[in-house]
Design a protein around this motif. Structure first.
Motif, PDB file in Angstrom:
ATOM      1  N   THR A 188      35.521  41.456  45.708  1.00  0.00           N
ATOM      2  CA  THR A 188      35.999  41.365  47.200  1.00  0.00           C
ATOM      3  C   THR A 188      36.528  39.938  47.478  1.00  0.00           C
ATOM      4  OG1 THR A 188      33.911  40.891  48.304  1.00  0.00           O
ATOM      5  CG2 THR A 188      34.762  43.327  48.094  1.00  0.00           C
ATOM      6  N   ILE A 189      35.739  38.813  46.837  1.00  0.00           N
ATOM      7  CA  ILE A 189      36.001  37.521  47.042  1.00  0.00           C
ATOM      8  C   ILE A 189      36.644  36.874  45.685  1.00  0.00           C
ATOM      9  CG2 ILE A 189      35.052  35.129  47.869  1.00  0.00           C
ATOM     10  CD1 ILE A 189      32.815  36.925  49.237  1.00  0.00           C
ATOM     11  N   PHE A 190      35.740  36.782  44.940  1.00  0.00           N
ATOM     12  CA  PHE A 190      36.409  36.098  43.400  1.00  0.00           C
ATOM     13  C   PHE A 190      36.782  36.883  42.549  1.00  0.00           C
ATOM     14  CE2 PHE A 190      32.970  33.216  45.610  1.00  0.00           C
ATOM     15  CZ  PHE A 190      33.535  32.381  45.750  1.00  0.00           C
ATOM     16  N   GLY A 191      37.834  36.503  42.039  1.00  0.00           N
ATOM     17  CA  GLY A 191      38.301  37.469  40.638  1.00  0.00           C
ATOM     18  C   GLY A 191      39.183  38.515  41.465  1.00  0.00           C
ATOM     19  N   SER A 192      39.754  39.595  40.393  1.00  0.00           N
ATOM     20  CA  SER A 192      40.582  40.588  40.689  1.00  0.00           C
ATOM     21  C   SER A 192      40.015  41.449  41.555  1.00  0.00           C
ATOM     22  CB  SER A 192      41.382  41.319  39.546  1.00  0.00           C
ATOM     23  OG  SER A 192      41.896  42.363  39.769  1.00  0.00           O
ATOM     24  N   GLN A 193      40.659  42.103  42.715  1.00  0.00           N
ATOM     25  CA  GLN A 193      40.276  43.226  43.507  1.00  0.00           C
ATOM     26  C   GLN A 193      40.175  44.666  42.637  1.00  0.00           C
ATOM     27  OE1 GLN A 193      42.401  43.368  46.985  1.00  0.00           O
ATOM     28  NE2 GLN A 193      41.807  41.159  47.530  1.00  0.00           N
ATOM     29  N   HIS A 194      40.537  44.563  41.462  1.00  0.00           N
ATOM     30  CA  HIS A 194      40.488  45.775  40.565  1.00  0.00           C
ATOM     31  C   HIS A 194      39.272  45.779  39.430  1.00  0.00           C
ATOM     32  CE1 HIS A 194      44.094  47.524  42.662  1.00  0.00           C
ATOM     33  NE2 HIS A 194      44.427  46.162  42.393  1.00  0.00           N
ATOM     34  N   GLN A 195      38.482  44.606  39.448  1.00  0.00           N
ATOM     35  CA  GLN A 195      37.583  44.361  38.539  1.00  0.00           C
ATOM     36  C   GLN A 195      36.362  44.745  38.979  1.00  0.00           C
ATOM     37  OE1 GLN A 195      38.218  40.340  36.996  1.00  0.00           O
ATOM     38  NE2 GLN A 195      39.172  40.898  35.263  1.00  0.00           N
ATOM     39  N   MET A 196      35.434  45.154  38.275  1.00  0.00           N
ATOM     40  CA  MET A 196      33.916  45.691  38.478  1.00  0.00           C
ATOM     41  C   MET A 196      33.267  44.425  39.071  1.00  0.00           C
ATOM     42  SD  MET A 196      31.061  47.630  36.566  1.00  0.00           S
ATOM     43  CE  MET A 196      32.132  49.087  36.216  1.00  0.00           C
ATOM     44  N   ASP A 197      32.306  44.379  39.994  1.00  0.00           N
ATOM     45  CA  ASP A 197      31.748  43.209  40.557  1.00  0.00           C
ATOM     46  C   ASP A 197      30.524  43.201  39.817  1.00  0.00           C
ATOM     47  OD1 ASP A 197      30.024  41.506  41.681  1.00  0.00           O
ATOM     48  OD2 ASP A 197      30.790  42.040  43.804  1.00  0.00           O
ATOM     49  N   VAL A 198      30.393  42.303  38.686  1.00  0.00           N
ATOM     50  CA  VAL A 198      29.338  42.057  37.645  1.00  0.00           C
ATOM     51  C   VAL A 198      28.016  42.033  38.761  1.00  0.00           C
ATOM     52  CG1 VAL A 198      28.289  41.007  35.740  1.00  0.00           C
ATOM     53  CG2 VAL A 198      30.719  41.549  35.968  1.00  0.00           C
ATOM     54  N   ALA A 199      27.847  40.918  39.498  1.00  0.00           N
ATOM     55  CA  ALA A 199      26.853  40.694  40.227  1.00  0.00           C
ATOM     56  C   ALA A 199      26.349  41.834  40.948  1.00  0.00           C
ATOM     57  CB  ALA A 199      27.112  39.382  41.107  1.00  0.00           C
ATOM     58  N   LEU A 372      56.210  41.661  43.018  1.00  0.00           N
ATOM     59  CA  LEU A 372      55.677  42.151  41.617  1.00  0.00           C
ATOM     60  C   LEU A 372      54.301  41.638  41.386  1.00  0.00           C
ATOM     61  CD1 LEU A 372      59.239  41.722  40.686  1.00  0.00           C
ATOM     62  CD2 LEU A 372      58.235  43.769  39.878  1.00  0.00           C
ATOM     63  N   GLN A 373      53.547  42.095  40.541  1.00  0.00           N
ATOM     64  CA  GLN A 373      52.229  41.479  40.204  1.00  0.00           C
ATOM     65  C   GLN A 373      51.788  42.281  38.804  1.00  0.00           C
ATOM     66  OE1 GLN A 373      50.027  42.357  43.694  1.00  0.00           O
ATOM     67  NE2 GLN A 373      48.894  44.036  42.526  1.00  0.00           N
ATOM     68  N   THR A 374      51.054  41.364  37.987  1.00  0.00           N
ATOM     69  CA  THR A 374      50.484  41.947  36.929  1.00  0.00           C
ATOM     70  C   THR A 374      48.890  41.484  37.264  1.00  0.00           C
ATOM     71  OG1 THR A 374      50.458  39.934  35.773  1.00  0.00           O
ATOM     72  CG2 THR A 374      52.206  41.307  35.371  1.00  0.00           C
ATOM     73  N   CYS A 375      47.858  41.796  36.281  1.00  0.00           N
ATOM     74  CA  CYS A 375      46.707  41.884  36.457  1.00  0.00           C
ATOM     75  C   CYS A 375      46.268  40.396  36.752  1.00  0.00           C
ATOM     76  CB  CYS A 375      45.752  42.166  35.256  1.00  0.00           C
ATOM     77  SG  CYS A 375      45.885  41.168  33.846  1.00  0.00           S
ATOM     78  N   GLY A 376      47.115  39.234  36.571  1.00  0.00           N
ATOM     79  CA  GLY A 376      46.679  38.059  36.795  1.00  0.00           C
ATOM     80  C   GLY A 376      47.111  37.836  38.258  1.00  0.00           C
ATOM     81  N   ARG A 377      47.464  38.709  38.998  1.00  0.00           N
ATOM     82  CA  ARG A 377      48.107  38.388  40.567  1.00  0.00           C
ATOM     83  C   ARG A 377      49.068  37.502  40.778  1.00  0.00           C
ATOM     84  NH1 ARG A 377      45.706  42.032  43.167  1.00  0.00           N
ATOM     85  NH2 ARG A 377      45.573  40.806  45.249  1.00  0.00           N
TER      86      ARG A 377
END
Length: 677
Positions: A188-199, A372-377
């Motif tokens: 929700t804050i850091f990284g892609s909003q489509h990636q699992m939150d590891v913490a 337009l966007q890719t996974c790198g936002r």
């Protein structure tokens, strides 16, 4: 294959064409057998039957079945033939096919010391892997069954951006409750909003362990189904090792493992315990199974889970892929994947591009309204292949509705080339100004529609990309539902008959609004005020015509009742004037011959506009016909014999005329016709 794949066939004529069209109707099995050519011809006709009914070429782009595709299709026929071999030959052949295919795939996708499971449903491999893990983690599962799961409930973790319905399918196939499924939110804050939150995943695992549950398996993505984003596989693998969990990877980006240069994010997938590949989509191979590569040392548990099979016939599922991989070769496979990824210029990100029209961006000067966007936002202007190359619409939680281009899933199947990219770029260049002008004129259209209230109402439908949807109003609520559909349908027909480039339709196929006229996209030179005035004027005309028809119906009903009363009075007067004897059939004829009776006939006409009855007194003496017209209120009246008017009268309120019949056509009362209006 050539017969079935050729859509350009000569049309059959006469009885033959009728017989083939009848073949699409289910019926009993024929008593006599048919030859192969006839059966193939029947299949060909069934395939193209819909195109004939519509009398136009199909709008659906068929898969580009090349020679490698023919090899895959040939594998199914060969599998049926090989299955009739003797058991020993069949065992040796299937073992060779399975071993070769497993070795080639493991080397292609950098998955060392792996085994392979071939399956039709691309979810079935994960189901079998889950059974393997359950057998491995619960030692008494083979003998006690689900009873051993009650001591420690297993938990399967998946990403919130994962494949929809996958977790529910797993629980259904494994007989697990939905409480065994844990969906991990994305960043929700850091990284892609489509990636699992590891913490957050680590926190959830600890909570489950404290609750007496057993973390069993983690499903991660190397290319999410929607946006094509890749989870942090390396960190997630470390988490799985820490808690002795199984890591399963799936996603379209796994195809890039076959390339010479692979990003570290994707390379981490080679450390996973299992991964599911879909080479049929990546290489354009029809009817080819999905493959799940996995690592496990106990063959007995793999057999118990269904990942390996002792039946040689079941191993023949790998035969189409075995043939196709040999036909393409290592270089051909890598070339197809490289070609697909080259269609997207951003080499560092996922070969999946999302774009959507942005109204906020279109308001700024000098900026492209296409986001337009890719996974790198990364936001940038980028040409995308056209609809024929697999562009589709996806719904994302944060971005909303987007258009997606995933060449790894579509380029090999549909044969996408660089010229397709350029074609869509030109199409977008033409379409974007129209979209911008439509968005700018929407507010003016809404205001103009409100100006014509209550005769017009503005209907807001967020799924409609055009100018808007006006709806005719102005009737009471009791009639509204009955008349609204009829009025708007007639309004749509009249608008479609106008000489204009604007598209008028009934709106989206699955829209929430009914009985509306939807106006499509417009250019900036459209006069919105004039357009709304035209719609309102046509709507009023249609409504007034309907009201006039209703009034006319009531007037006709009253006029008929009045005419019936007058006819009844005329019959009574005739009876009193002529007497009873003249009404008897035989006596009346004799009496009229001895003593002719001079009668007068009253003719009548009905004025629909005024709702009044005009009387015409007809008097006949020998060959002279006289009319006395009373209550004439229209512009002119035509009087004549038969159906041909011979005299036109101007309208004083009362007129009296007389004329003689011809020698050959004696005047009779029924010959008098009064044409009014």
């Amino acid at each position: 294959m050539r017969i079935l794949g050729d859509g350009q066939r000569e049309p059959e004529a006469g009885a033959e064409r009728w017989r083939l069209s009848r073949a699409s109707i289910p019926g009993p099995l024929q008593g006599d057998g048919q030859d192969v050519a006839t059966i193939l011809h029947l299949v060909h006709n069934l395939i193209h039957d819909e195109e004939e009914e519509e009398d136009k070429p199909s709008q659906h782009r068929m898969q580009n079945v090349g020679e490698q595709g023919h090899m895959a299709l040939l594998g199914h026929s060969l599998a049926a033939y090989i299955s009739v071999l003797d058991r020993e030959r069949l065992r040796k052949l299937t073992t060779r096919i399975l071993s070769d295919t497993t070795l080639w795939l493991c080397r292609l996708f950098r998955y060392e010391n792996g085994s392979a499971y071939f399956h039709e449903d691309d979810r079935d491999g994960l189901v079998k892997v889950c059974r393997l893990v359950i057998n491995a983690r619960y030692e008494e599962y083979a003998s006690e069954g689900y009873a051993v799961l009650s001591s420690k409930q297993p938990v399967i973790y998946q990403s919130a951006s994962g494949r929809p319905g996958l977790g529910q399918h797993l629980c259904s196939q494994l007989g697990l409750p939905l409480s065994s499924l844990c969906t991990v939110p994305c960043n929700t804050i850091f990284g892609s909003q489509h990636q699992m939150d590891v913490a957050l995943l680590d926190t959830l695992i600890k909570e489950d362990i404290e609750a007496g549950k057993l973390p069993l398996l983690l499903i991660v993505n190397a290319g999410t189904p929607g946006a094509g984003h890749t989870d942090k596989l390396a960190r997630l693998k470390d988490v799985c090792d820490q808690y002795s969990m199984w890591l399963h990877v799936e996603g379209v980006n796994l195809a890039t493992l076959a390339l010479a240069q692979v990003t570290s994010a994707i390379m981490a997938a080679t450390r996973s315990d299992s991964m599911t590949l879909t080479p049929g989509q990546w290489l354009g191979l029809p009817a080819v199974t999905a493959v799940t590569l996995y690592r496990h040392e106990d063959p007995a548990l793999s057999l118990a889970a269904g990942l390996t099979c002792s039946q040689p016939v079941a191993r023949l599922r790998a035969l189409p892929l075995w043939l196709s991989l040999q036909y393409l070769g290592h270089n051909g496979i890598v070339q197809k994947i490289r070609h697909a990824t080259a269609l997207v210029e951003d080499e560092l990100s996922s070969p999946v591009v999302l774009f959507k029209f942005s109204q906020e961006t279109s308001a700024g000067k000098g900026r492209s309204p296409l986001t337009l966007q890719t996974c790198g936002r990364k936001i940038y202007s980028f040409p995308i292949s056209p609809w024929v190359s697999g562009v589709d619409v996806v719904e994302l939680e944060d971005e909303g509705t987007c258009v997606r281009f995933s060449p790894l899933l579509t380029a090999a199947v549909l044969g996408t080339q660089q010229e397709n990219i350029e074609e869509l770029a030109e199409k977008l260049a033409q379409l974007l100004p129209v979209m911008c002008s439509t968005m700018c004129l929407r507010q003016d259209f809404r205001e103009e529609t409100h100006r014509h209230s209550p005769s017009l109402a503005y209907i807001q439908d967020l799924s409609w990309p055009g100018l808007g949807a006006p709806q005719t109003e102005g009737m009471d609520e009791s009639r509204r539902k009955q008349e609204l559909e009829k009025i708007n349908t007639e309004l749509l027909k009249k608008l479609q008959d106008l000489d204009t480039d604007i598209v008028f339709s009934t709106g989206p196929e699955f829209g929430t609004e009914e009985h509306c006229v939807f106006i499509g996209m417009v250019t900036e030179d459209v006069d919105v005020s004039e357009l709304v005035d035209t719609v309102a004027a046509l709507g009023r005309d249609i409504e007034e015509s309907g009201r006039l028809l209703e009034n006319m119906t009531e007037v006709v009903r009253k006029g008929i009742l009045e005419a019936e009363q007058q006819l009844q009075l005329a019959n009574e007067e005739k009876l009193m004037e002529e007497g009873m004897l003249r009404q008897l059939p035989l006596v009346g004829s004799v009496l009229n011959w001895f003593s002719p009776f001079q009668s007068s006939i009253k003719g009548r006409t009905f004025n629909l506009a005024a709702g009044t009855v005009c009387h015409c007194m007809v008097t006949i003496r020998e060959d002279t016909l006289k009319l006395d017209i009373i209550g004439l209120q229209t512009s002119k009246v035509a009087v004549g014999q038969g159906h041909t008017p011979t005299l036109h009268l101007a309208p004083p309120l009362s007129s009296s005329i007389a004329f003689k019949a011809t020698d050959t056509e004696m005047a009779r009362p029924n010959d008098v016709i009064l044409h009014q209006g």
